[in-house]
Scaffold this motif. Sequence first.
Motif, PDB file in Angstrom:
ATOM      1  N   TYR A 153       0.834  -1.196   0.000  1.00  0.00           N
ATOM      2  CA  TYR A 153       0.000   0.000   0.000  1.00  0.00           C
ATOM      3  C   TYR A 153       0.873   1.253   0.000  1.00  0.00           C
ATOM      4  O   TYR A 153       1.714   1.445   0.879  1.00  0.00           O
ATOM      5  CB  TYR A 153      -0.936  -0.002   1.214  1.00  0.00           C
ATOM      6  CG  TYR A 153      -1.988  -1.073   1.133  1.00  0.00           C
ATOM      7  CD1 TYR A 153      -2.794  -1.195   0.000  1.00  0.00           C
ATOM      8  CD2 TYR A 153      -2.178  -1.981   2.168  1.00  0.00           C
ATOM      9  CE1 TYR A 153      -3.758  -2.187  -0.091  1.00  0.00           C
ATOM     10  CE2 TYR A 153      -3.147  -2.975   2.090  1.00  0.00           C
ATOM     11  CZ  TYR A 153      -3.928  -3.076   0.952  1.00  0.00           C
ATOM     12  OH  TYR A 153      -4.888  -4.061   0.865  1.00  0.00           O
ATOM     13  N   ILE A 156      -2.968   6.046   1.400  1.00  0.00           N
ATOM     14  CA  ILE A 156      -4.143   5.696   2.198  1.00  0.00           C
ATOM     15  C   ILE A 156      -4.943   6.956   2.521  1.00  0.00           C
ATOM     16  O   ILE A 156      -4.427   8.064   2.463  1.00  0.00           O
ATOM     17  CB  ILE A 156      -3.779   4.994   3.527  1.00  0.00           C
ATOM     18  CG1 ILE A 156      -2.942   5.918   4.428  1.00  0.00           C
ATOM     19  CG2 ILE A 156      -3.065   3.670   3.274  1.00  0.00           C
ATOM     20  CD1 ILE A 156      -2.764   5.371   5.842  1.00  0.00           C
ATOM     21  N   PHE A 174      -7.281   2.016   0.952  1.00  0.00           N
ATOM     22  CA  PHE A 174      -5.899   1.670   0.654  1.00  0.00           C
ATOM     23  C   PHE A 174      -5.675   1.636  -0.853  1.00  0.00           C
ATOM     24  O   PHE A 174      -6.475   1.049  -1.584  1.00  0.00           O
ATOM     25  CB  PHE A 174      -5.558   0.283   1.200  1.00  0.00           C
ATOM     26  CG  PHE A 174      -5.730   0.110   2.682  1.00  0.00           C
ATOM     27  CD1 PHE A 174      -4.655   0.286   3.550  1.00  0.00           C
ATOM     28  CD2 PHE A 174      -6.957  -0.273   3.220  1.00  0.00           C
ATOM     29  CE1 PHE A 174      -4.800   0.099   4.915  1.00  0.00           C
ATOM     30  CE2 PHE A 174      -7.112  -0.475   4.589  1.00  0.00           C
ATOM     31  CZ  PHE A 174      -6.025  -0.282   5.433  1.00  0.00           C
ATOM     32  N   LYS A 176      -2.707   0.737  -3.912  1.00  0.00           N
ATOM     33  CA  LYS A 176      -1.407   0.148  -4.220  1.00  0.00           C
ATOM     34  C   LYS A 176      -0.624   0.990  -5.221  1.00  0.00           C
ATOM     35  O   LYS A 176       0.486   0.624  -5.614  1.00  0.00           O
ATOM     36  CB  LYS A 176      -1.584  -1.276  -4.739  1.00  0.00           C
ATOM     37  CG  LYS A 176      -2.092  -2.227  -3.662  1.00  0.00           C
ATOM     38  CD  LYS A 176      -2.137  -3.662  -4.125  1.00  0.00           C
ATOM     39  CE  LYS A 176      -2.556  -4.576  -2.981  1.00  0.00           C
ATOM     40  NZ  LYS A 176      -2.598  -5.999  -3.392  1.00  0.00           N
TER      41      LYS A 176
END
Length: 212
Positions: A153, A156, A174, A176
């Motif tokens: 991640y 956020i 979250f 990526k």
Amino acid sequence: MEKIVHSLKSFRYTKEIRKILSEIQPGFRDKHDLNSIFKDLYEKKIISEAEFMAMETKMLLNRFTLLMEHQFNDLNCGVYLYDEKEKKLWNGSSSRVEPLYNEYSHGLSVINDIPDGDDIPIYGKGVIAITNVEKGEDIISLNHKRDLLKSSYKSICCCPLQYNDKMIGHTVLFSKEIREFTPDDLNSFNRYNELIEEKLAKMKAHLLSVIK
């Protein structure tokens, strides 16, 4: 489905229910059948009223995370309940969040996330977006960077769950990929949280008693 149904029909209150609840997926197509099973178990006094309400609340949170992930493409959503006595977080619904992070966050002490002179974590105060966790120097990044990055991640966004000025917990989106959360994203995130805050405030204690 058959495994879950069989377990629910036969269990007496043990740790098995925690495992069952963790296996219920947000997109579970037979959720209406599962709700009927919960009700049947309660009416037959196989499960208590508290356990029944906890299951119903778990299903609500799973539907909420599904809604969030539909609205915010390519993101995972987690709901975390705050235990104010123990100063810990517990996973309310996070089945699509990376398993490594789920293991880290369940029962996580957040004492270091509470600013000096305060009594709740910083993400209980307002929406916080972190565009680049790796380079972040804020309290959240510094405290949780290692485990967020281990779970791939990179960005956020945290939004408090509160009702009548009391912190219930918070939700997290979250990503990526490096993501810049816009003001519209933050406003939408906050509005969606309002859909579950009142219900969750009433049922939090019941759900915590089951998932802890």
